[in-house]
Motif scaffolding. Sequence first.
Motif, short mmCIF file in Angstrom:
data_model
loop_
_atom_site.label_atom_id
_atom_site.label_comp_id
_atom_site.label_asym_id
_atom_site.label_seq_id
_atom_site.Cartn_x
_atom_site.Cartn_y
_atom_site.Cartn_z
N ILE A 1 29.00 44.38 36.56
CA ILE A 1 29.69 43.42 35.69
C ILE A 1 30.94 42.83 36.34
O ILE A 1 31.37 41.73 35.99
CB ILE A 1 30.05 44.09 34.34
CG1 ILE A 1 30.30 43.01 33.27
CG2 ILE A 1 31.25 45.02 34.47
CD1 ILE A 1 30.49 43.57 31.87
N ALA A 2 31.52 43.53 37.30
CA ALA A 2 32.80 43.11 37.90
C ALA A 2 32.82 41.65 38.37
O ALA A 2 33.76 40.90 38.05
CB ALA A 2 33.18 44.05 39.03
N PRO A 3 31.80 41.18 39.10
CA PRO A 3 31.85 39.80 39.60
C PRO A 3 31.76 38.74 38.51
O PRO A 3 32.06 37.56 38.75
CB PRO A 3 30.63 39.71 40.53
CG PRO A 3 30.23 41.11 40.81
CD PRO A 3 30.60 41.87 39.59
N LEU A 4 31.35 39.15 37.29
CA LEU A 4 31.12 38.18 36.21
C LEU A 4 32.31 38.02 35.28
O LEU A 4 32.38 37.05 34.52
CB LEU A 4 29.90 38.63 35.38
CG LEU A 4 28.59 38.83 36.15
CD1 LEU A 4 27.55 39.45 35.24
CD2 LEU A 4 28.11 37.50 36.71
N LEU A 5 33.24 38.95 35.33
CA LEU A 5 34.30 39.01 34.33
C LEU A 5 35.20 37.78 34.31
O LEU A 5 35.68 37.36 33.25
CB LEU A 5 35.13 40.28 34.52
CG LEU A 5 34.38 41.59 34.27
CD1 LEU A 5 35.25 42.79 34.61
CD2 LEU A 5 33.91 41.67 32.81
N LYS A 6 35.44 37.19 35.47
CA LYS A 6 36.33 36.03 35.54
C LYS A 6 35.59 34.72 35.86
O LYS A 6 36.21 33.68 36.04
CB LYS A 6 37.42 36.27 36.57
CG LYS A 6 38.43 37.34 36.14
CD LYS A 6 39.58 37.46 37.12
CE LYS A 6 40.63 38.45 36.61
NZ LYS A 6 41.77 38.59 37.56
N THR A 7 34.26 34.82 35.91
CA THR A 7 33.47 33.63 36.24
C THR A 7 32.52 33.22 35.11
O THR A 7 31.83 32.22 35.21
CB THR A 7 32.63 33.87 37.51
OG1 THR A 7 31.74 34.99 37.29
CG2 THR A 7 33.53 34.16 38.70
N THR A 8 32.50 34.00 34.05
CA THR A 8 31.58 33.78 32.95
C THR A 8 32.34 33.75 31.62
O THR A 8 33.27 34.53 31.41
CB THR A 8 30.52 34.91 32.89
OG1 THR A 8 29.87 35.00 34.16
CG2 THR A 8 29.49 34.66 31.81
N LYS A 9 31.92 32.86 30.73
CA LYS A 9 32.54 32.81 29.41
C LYS A 9 31.74 33.70 28.45
O LYS A 9 30.53 33.52 28.28
CB LYS A 9 32.54 31.38 28.88
CG LYS A 9 33.25 31.22 27.54
CD LYS A 9 33.27 29.77 27.08
CE LYS A 9 33.95 29.67 25.71
NZ LYS A 9 33.98 28.26 25.23
N ALA B 1 32.23 49.08 32.19
CA ALA B 1 32.72 47.71 31.98
C ALA B 1 34.23 47.71 31.76
O ALA B 1 34.95 46.85 32.28
CB ALA B 1 32.01 47.08 30.79
N ILE B 2 34.72 48.67 31.00
CA ILE B 2 36.16 48.79 30.74
C ILE B 2 36.92 49.03 32.04
O ILE B 2 37.97 48.42 32.30
CB ILE B 2 36.44 49.92 29.72
CG1 ILE B 2 35.90 49.53 28.34
CG2 ILE B 2 37.93 50.24 29.64
CD1 ILE B 2 35.84 50.68 27.35
N GLU B 3 36.39 49.91 32.88
CA GLU B 3 37.04 50.20 34.16
C GLU B 3 37.04 48.97 35.06
O GLU B 3 38.02 48.70 35.78
CB GLU B 3 36.32 51.38 34.84
CG GLU B 3 36.61 52.70 34.14
CD GLU B 3 35.61 53.79 34.48
OE1 GLU B 3 34.64 53.51 35.22
OE2 GLU B 3 35.78 54.93 34.00
N ALA B 4 35.96 48.18 35.02
CA ALA B 4 35.90 46.95 35.81
C ALA B 4 36.94 45.95 35.32
O ALA B 4 37.61 45.27 36.13
CB ALA B 4 34.50 46.34 35.72
N MET B 5 37.11 45.86 34.01
CA MET B 5 38.12 44.95 33.44
C MET B 5 39.53 45.37 33.85
O MET B 5 40.35 44.53 34.25
CB MET B 5 38.01 44.95 31.91
CG MET B 5 36.79 44.24 31.38
SD MET B 5 36.72 44.30 29.56
CE MET B 5 35.18 43.43 29.28
N THR B 6 39.78 46.65 33.78
CA THR B 6 41.10 47.16 34.17
C THR B 6 41.40 46.82 35.62
O THR B 6 42.51 46.39 35.97
CB THR B 6 41.17 48.68 33.96
OG1 THR B 6 40.92 48.98 32.58
CG2 THR B 6 42.53 49.23 34.35
#
Length: 340
Positions: free
Chosen positions: A222-230, A245-250
């Motif tokens: 999920i990491a590569p999608l967090l700032k490239t996807t709405k 997912a939470i750790e990737a967001m952090t």
Amino acid sequence: MKKKFFGRVLSVLILTTMVVSMLTACGGKSDGGSEDASSSDSQTLTLIMSQRDEWLSEMEEAAIKEAKDLGIKLTTVDAQLDTSKMLQFIETARNDGQKAIIINMVDPETAVQCVEAAGDMFVVFVNRYPADDSVLNEKVVYVGSDENTSGKFQGEWLAEHFKEEGKTEIKYILLNGILGQTSTTLRTASVLKALEDSGIKASEATAPLACEYAREMAQDTIAPLLKTTKYDCVISNNDGMALGAIEAMTAEGIDATTIPIVGIDATTDGRQAVKDGTLSMTVFQNAKGQGRGALIAAQNLIAGKAINDGSDYEVDESGNILWIPFEPVTKENVAEYDNR
């Protein structure tokens, strides 16, 4: 005279020893010995684990504890996601003369193979529902939770949340478990149906991400999608992937408390995340209940009783499925689940 006296004494001692030995030998082959063997056989079970992730390990630990309380000698083995190993473990238990086997299947598509490998043993499938449920009968049963309700609780919570924000259309990222497994399919279908039934039009922000119920895989995927996807929320088939997912967001500097993330299982780490506000809600899947229920079902099958005898668990109309209910867990009630 003395030699004759001592000779008689020696003869008596030898005779006495022989009589005692004979009586002892007869006692060793008595009904008491047979009863011990029979009791040992009926109270010896094997639990085959498909793997040992966080939730399944909790179920295994609960089963081990419950076995001690019930007086059952329980062996647990890990198939390590290898179907051939699982079938070998089943055959070993059958060859050992065990009367029942408890199986957390690697692949629900192999239910028929498991039953064939079990031979005359009773079979208790736990947690993973057979893809072909025609195998279920008076000798083959299932213990677990109705997966349709797990996703339903997620969808209902999300619908209420977005309605409070005035939204009726949302985009979601979906974290899938192992593709093809009944739990993955039903958890996904039921959450989307609950959203639709609640008047929320939900569409994919991305194609579903298959992360095999694994925390690290979900984090990496999920990491590569967090700032490239709405997206408006993250829906996960279990807590482990939600935590990934939470750790990737952090790691990306995103505040996870601002984005609805929902999981399933109410694991120890999942409950803590609910308390912290990073996991919006989860759904309690009772690891102890499924571990205990599987042992009770196996014991009852051997005794010729209803599979829920001696418990307050419900069975379906066929009598071959023992249900352990799912329950929604939010910040308001999470503390109630810490000791369950």
